[in-house]
Design a protein around this motif. Structure first.
Motif, short mmCIF file in Angstrom:
data_model
loop_
_atom_site.label_atom_id
_atom_site.label_comp_id
_atom_site.label_asym_id
_atom_site.label_seq_id
_atom_site.Cartn_x
_atom_site.Cartn_y
_atom_site.Cartn_z
N ASN A 1 14.33 2.83 -3.32
CA ASN A 1 13.00 3.29 -2.95
C ASN A 1 12.02 2.14 -2.95
OD1 ASN A 1 13.96 5.91 -2.79
ND2 ASN A 1 13.46 6.36 -4.94
N LEU A 2 10.91 2.33 -2.29
CA LEU A 2 9.90 1.28 -2.20
C LEU A 2 9.38 0.90 -3.59
CD1 LEU A 2 8.55 -0.43 -0.07
CD2 LEU A 2 6.87 1.37 0.26
N ALA A 3 9.31 1.87 -4.48
CA ALA A 3 8.81 1.62 -5.84
C ALA A 3 9.70 0.64 -6.60
CB ALA A 3 8.70 2.92 -6.61
N ASP A 4 10.97 0.52 -6.18
CA ASP A 4 11.91 -0.36 -6.88
C ASP A 4 11.74 -1.83 -6.48
OD1 ASP A 4 13.05 1.93 -8.01
OD2 ASP A 4 14.45 2.17 -6.33
N TRP A 5 10.93 -2.06 -5.46
CA TRP A 5 10.80 -3.42 -4.93
C TRP A 5 9.57 -4.11 -5.52
CZ3 TRP A 5 13.49 -5.94 -0.69
CH2 TRP A 5 14.67 -5.28 -0.32
N ARG B 1 3.19 6.08 -1.84
CA ARG B 1 4.42 6.87 -1.70
C ARG B 1 5.64 6.05 -2.09
NH1 ARG B 1 3.40 10.13 4.03
NH2 ARG B 1 1.48 11.17 3.38
N GLY B 2 5.68 5.66 -3.32
CA GLY B 2 6.72 4.77 -3.81
C GLY B 2 8.11 5.36 -3.78
N ARG B 3 8.22 6.68 -3.73
CA ARG B 3 9.54 7.30 -3.74
C ARG B 3 10.22 7.29 -2.38
NH1 ARG B 3 8.86 12.66 -7.67
NH2 ARG B 3 8.26 11.51 -9.55
N THR C 1 14.00 1.72 3.88
CA THR C 1 14.37 1.74 5.31
C THR C 1 13.54 2.76 6.08
OG1 THR C 1 16.17 3.28 4.79
CG2 THR C 1 16.72 0.92 4.90
N THR C 2 13.19 3.86 5.44
CA THR C 2 12.35 4.88 6.10
C THR C 2 10.98 4.33 6.43
OG1 THR C 2 13.51 6.65 4.91
CG2 THR C 2 11.36 7.18 5.86
N VAL C 3 10.42 3.58 5.47
CA VAL C 3 9.11 2.99 5.68
C VAL C 3 9.17 1.90 6.76
CG1 VAL C 3 7.21 1.73 4.60
CG2 VAL C 3 8.40 3.53 3.33
N ALA D 1 0.83 -1.20 0.00
CA ALA D 1 0.00 0.00 0.00
C ALA D 1 0.87 1.25 0.00
CB ALA D 1 -0.92 -0.02 1.22
N ARG D 2 1.93 1.24 0.79
CA ARG D 2 2.84 2.38 0.81
C ARG D 2 3.55 2.55 -0.54
NH1 ARG D 2 4.36 4.74 5.63
NH2 ARG D 2 2.62 4.57 7.11
#
Length: 391
Positions: free
Chosen positions: A300-304, A270-272, A276-278, A265-266
């Protein structure tokens, strides 16, 4: 000196038994004061029982042995006793009951009950050379109040196990059992922190987080604490009683959160954001940094992708570790194992082969969970023996 009942050990079980056994009772302990483990327990507030006390919360080679004593003197009975003596108490998490003011209230209550019952208390006194006699039992006593031979019709061993030797814990109960040919099961430290070589978690010492810790097929959901020496916290202490040398433990760092769905969901919203921040919104930041030194958490989360996120979550919820050992009896709250229950009556705690010889509390191969269970076993087993003697 001749007495009806001699009790070795002025801890929780010994004092409770002395207050209810009847007749002339002598209580002996080598400590300077009675109830020292009561005094320091629960951060000085004494976690004196648990609302959920049930035989399933106790470890023993015979899981049925504790049922009789626990059923005949319950947590409700001890709560009623505490209230009758005007001791205020409160419930913390998971049914754990503590004194509002001080653990000394419980010690004072037991001492008062002993005085009313006329029980004699000899402190800084050692007992040795136990033997069977036609009148019951004999042993030698050496202390400031009395030195000489004791003859007792009944002998109750309430001297505990080996845990916390700095408080005077010894293996005396096991020596007495063997002296009268009673079997003793293998003993080891229980409710004790795990240790790891080379200060594996030293850099995150002091970090705590809710977790599910599993050992020996049994899991506990409570706090996990990283230390300079290894792992501690309630979840770890609980699991340690089920752990055997060389085995793995499993840690679930996200036991109550669907972390995979949260991350997906994140990623969409907010994929950028850096991964680690998330993660630091779900786990302590220092722990995330530690994990990043062992896992690739870059980008970034979007890369996963879904697959990579699933692999990460699998690791977070199935972190396999092999402790090097435990901190041992030095810090263990209890001793696992002890006098074999096969040699004792579950109704009276008396030896099946030596009439008049009783073993109660931690000396016996019955060990409870963290959270007041072991104190309840002390009260219940003590009452089982006291009622049999008084009867």
């Amino acid at each position: 000196m001749k007495v009806d009942t001699a009790i070795i050990g002025a801890g929780a079980g010994g004092m409770m038994c002395a207050a209810h056994a009847g007749g002339r009772v002598l209580v002996v302990d080598h400590a300077r004061a009675p109830g020292e483990k009561i005094r320091i327990s629960g951060g000085g507030r004494c976690n004196f029982t648990n609302l959920h006390c049930d035989p399933s919360a106790f470890l023993s080679q015979n899981p049925h042995f504790a049922k009789s004593a626990l059923a005949r003197y319950t947590q409700w009975d001890f709560i009623a006793l505490v209230e009758a003596h005007g001791i205020p108490w409160h419930e913390k998490t998971l049914g754990q009951l503590f004194c509002d003011t001080s653990a000394k209230d419980i010690v004072a209550m037991l001492r008062r009950m002993m005085r009313v019952a006329g029980a004699e208390l000899h402190l800084q006194t050692t007992a040795s050379q136990f033997a069977k006699s036609p009148e019951g039992f004999t042993f030698e006593l050496q202390g400031p109040d009395y030195t000489g031979k004791i003859t007792a019709r009944n002998l109750v061993v309430a001297s505990g196990g080996k845990s916390i030797p700095k408080m005077g814990a010894t293996g005396l109960a096991y020596e007495i059992a063997r002296r009268f040919d009673l079997p003793v099961t293998e003993t080891r430290a229980g409710l004790v922190p795990f240790t790891f070589a080379d200060g594996r978690f030293a850099e995150i010492s002091g970090v705590a987080t809710p977790a599910r810790v599993t050992a020996g097929g049994t899991s506990f959901d409570e706090a996990l604490l990283f230390t300079h020496r290894g792992l501690s916290g309630p979840a770890v202490l609980q699991a340690s009683s089920y752990w055997k040398e060389g085995e793995d433990i499993t840690i679930n760092l996200c036991p109550e959160t669907n972390i995979l769905e949260e991350l997906k969901a994140r990623r969409q919203a907010r994929g950028r954001k850096n991964l680690t921040t998330v993660l630091a919104q779900h786990l302590p930041a220092r722990l995330v940094e530690h994990l990043a030194s062992q896992l690739d958490l870059s980008g970034n989360l979007a890369d996963w992708s879904d697959t990579h996120l699933q692999n990460l979550v699998t690791h977070l919820q199935n972190w396999h570790l092999t402790p090097g050992g435990t901190e041992g009896y030095r810090t263990a709250e209890v001793t696992l194992g002890g006098v074999d229950t096969a040699a004792l009556s579950s109704r009276s705690m008396m030896s099946k082969t030596v009439p008049g010889l009783y073993f109660i509390g931690e000396a016996v191969d019955v060990t409870g969970w963290l959270g007041g269970y072991n104190f309840q076993w002390a009260w219940s087993s003590a009452m089982a023996a006291a009622r049999d003697i008084a009867g």
